[in-house]
Design an enzyme around this catalytic site. Sequence first.
Site, PDB file in Angstrom:
ATOM      1  N   HIS A  95       0.591  -1.152  -0.161  1.00  0.00           N
ATOM      2  CA  HIS A  95      -0.136   0.006  -0.015  1.00  0.00           C
ATOM      3  C   HIS A  95       1.030   1.218   0.154  1.00  0.00           C
ATOM      4  CE1 HIS A  95       1.010  -0.033   4.229  1.00  0.00           C
ATOM      5  NE2 HIS A  95       0.645   1.234   4.285  1.00  0.00           N
TER       6      HIS A  95
HETATM    7  C1  UD1 Z   1      -2.074   5.592   5.865  1.00  0.00           C
HETATM    8  C2  UD1 Z   1      -1.002   5.790   6.595  1.00  0.00           C
HETATM    9  C3  UD1 Z   1       0.093   4.973   6.470  1.00  0.00           C
HETATM   10  C4  UD1 Z   1      -0.227   3.203   7.141  1.00  0.00           C
HETATM   11  C5  UD1 Z   1      -1.763   2.971   6.208  1.00  0.00           C
HETATM   12  C6  UD1 Z   1      -2.293   1.820   6.849  1.00  0.00           C
HETATM   13  C7  UD1 Z   1      -0.481   8.392   6.385  1.00  0.00           C
HETATM   14  C8  UD1 Z   1       0.349   9.366   5.739  1.00  0.00           C
HETATM   15  N1  UD1 Z   1      -0.391   7.103   5.809  1.00  0.00           N
HETATM   16  O1  UD1 Z   1      -1.931   5.318   4.611  1.00  0.00           O
HETATM   17  O2  UD1 Z   1       1.278   5.102   7.140  1.00  0.00           O
HETATM   18  O3  UD1 Z   1       0.588   2.332   6.857  1.00  0.00           O
HETATM   19  O4  UD1 Z   1      -2.760   3.991   6.346  1.00  0.00           O
HETATM   20  O5  UD1 Z   1      -3.402   1.537   5.945  1.00  0.00           O
HETATM   21  O6  UD1 Z   1      -1.191   8.770   7.304  1.00  0.00           O
HETATM   22  N2  UD1 Z   1      -9.010   4.800   1.447  1.00  0.00           N
HETATM   23  C9  UD1 Z   1     -10.258   3.911   1.248  1.00  0.00           C
HETATM   24  N3  UD1 Z   1     -11.003   3.770   2.503  1.00  0.00           N
HETATM   25  C10 UD1 Z   1     -10.251   4.221   3.931  1.00  0.00           C
HETATM   26  C11 UD1 Z   1      -9.312   4.798   4.102  1.00  0.00           C
HETATM   27  C12 UD1 Z   1      -8.442   5.106   2.752  1.00  0.00           C
HETATM   28  O7  UD1 Z   1     -10.740   3.821   0.373  1.00  0.00           O
HETATM   29  O8  UD1 Z   1     -11.071   3.897   4.859  1.00  0.00           O
HETATM   30  C13 UD1 Z   1      -8.457   5.200   0.168  1.00  0.00           C
HETATM   31  C14 UD1 Z   1      -8.691   6.444  -0.344  1.00  0.00           C
HETATM   32  O9  UD1 Z   1      -8.687   6.296  -1.781  1.00  0.00           O
HETATM   33  C15 UD1 Z   1      -7.666   7.176   0.395  1.00  0.00           C
HETATM   34  C16 UD1 Z   1      -6.357   6.300  -0.036  1.00  0.00           C
HETATM   35  O10 UD1 Z   1      -6.897   4.997   0.308  1.00  0.00           O
HETATM   36  O11 UD1 Z   1      -7.634   8.428  -0.592  1.00  0.00           O
HETATM   37  C17 UD1 Z   1      -5.173   6.606   1.143  1.00  0.00           C
HETATM   38  O12 UD1 Z   1      -5.865   6.530   2.459  1.00  0.00           O
HETATM   39  P1  UD1 Z   1      -4.913   7.740   3.563  1.00  0.00           P
HETATM   40  O13 UD1 Z   1      -5.588   7.749   4.794  1.00  0.00           O
HETATM   41  O14 UD1 Z   1      -4.697   8.943   2.863  1.00  0.00           O
HETATM   42  O15 UD1 Z   1      -3.575   6.728   3.601  1.00  0.00           O
HETATM   43  P2  UD1 Z   1      -3.301   5.395   3.352  1.00  0.00           P
HETATM   44  O16 UD1 Z   1      -2.569   4.900   2.170  1.00  0.00           O
HETATM   45  O17 UD1 Z   1      -4.161   4.515   4.173  1.00  0.00           O
END
Ligand code: UD1
Length: 382
Positions: free
Chosen positions: A220
């Site tokens: 991820h």
């Molecule tokens: C975040 C953390 C990362 C951690 C990871 C675990 C930061 C900078 N990164 O990354 O360190 O290892 O979580 O999962 O905080 N999304 C969904 N549903 C959700 C959450 C996210 O669809 O419930 C999708 C969305 O498209 C979103 C993308 O995932 O834009 C990224 O989510 P985000 O919370 O920005 O960062 P992660 O990649 O999950």
Amino acid sequence: MPTMTSTEPFRVVCVVGARPNFMKIAPLVRAFAREPRLASTLVHTGQHYDEAMKASFFDQLDIPSPDVDLEVGSGTHAVQTAEIMRRFEPELDRLQAGAVLVVGDVNSTIACALVAAKKDIPVIHVEAGLRSYDRRMPEEINRILTDQISDLLFTTEQDAEPNLLREGVDAARIHFVGNVMIDTLLHNRSRCRPAAEVLDALSAPELFRQSEGYGLLTLHRPSNVDDPKVLRLLMETLGDLARELPVLFPMHPRTKARLEAAGLARQREENFLPISALPYLDMLGLMIGARLVLTDSGGIQEETTALGVPCITLRENTERPITVTAGTNTVVGTDPGRIRAAFNDILATGGKRGHIPDLWDGRAAERIATTIAGWAESRARS
Ligand code: UD1
């Protein structure tokens, strides 16, 4: 700011936001409930909001419903961080916090730490001092900045303290207590869903149930999934390896979206099984049952070390060196030749056996609760 008197417990406002935070906060909330000198309030920022990324973790890990849900959702780093800060500040004004406790390195961690520090409310950072020395990782920025504004820093491995001392953190603030994520793993080890049952529930092909076993893959990190060229190379390499050992691939929503956007999404095959992100107890069962794990997650590097399962880390570096020096982890990056060599070595030799790092004994949260209570008492006296 409230301090502790003999009648009034010291209130710790605990923040969670993203999936890896949930495993870390569960044992802390339990330990605070057992420590009469402390009380806790739980704030969920809502950084992760999908059922697969949130609700199942609260249920399975017995985390109480959050007292406050900021419901921020996704956004760019700036938007997400700013939105968490904007929504957390008024809540903090009314919560009578003695301190704000943040875990890990996600955007929710730095956002809430920064709000508290500007209000002169002490910040407690659990999992302090880890460094990849790679500032292209958003988490590295979050780690460095959070540690700089923390009053109490709890570390999971001994390498963390010299990292902090180099950055000018006062040694008196640093406490080596062990790993709360491993508290959760040990607490749930006997409760997890056995791999065979998870494979049945997923209707996994027969190949996954044979004695040769299966590999478990997670990806991820932005550096691996946001660039279609890197993602394509990884998917090709891992698809090849799946011919030798079937691979199960629970996908983070971000990864699923990136694969679809790049035209790289794969269907279920006999030896390659892409599925949705899994609840904690299913993932734990599958990790225990895996012949090897391939990942770019920080937490999974630690969990596989605690379980004695060989782990190949698809990153150029790790902020968790103990998993390499003491544990079962091999860091290989994204070069196909290096991935293949590590994979073949594990198939041939069984991989590194490793040993359990110091203080990864299931009692880190208890040590943290005792240290915070003592620290709060001494602050109240001074
Ligand atoms: C975040 C953390 C990362 C951690 C990871 C675990 C930061 C900078 N990164 O990354 O360190 O290892 O979580 O999962 O905080 N999304 C969904 N549903 C959700 C959450 C996210 O669809 O419930 C999708 C969305 O498209 C979103 C993308 O995932 O834009 C990224 O989510 P985000 O919370 O920005 O960062 P992660 O990649 O999950």
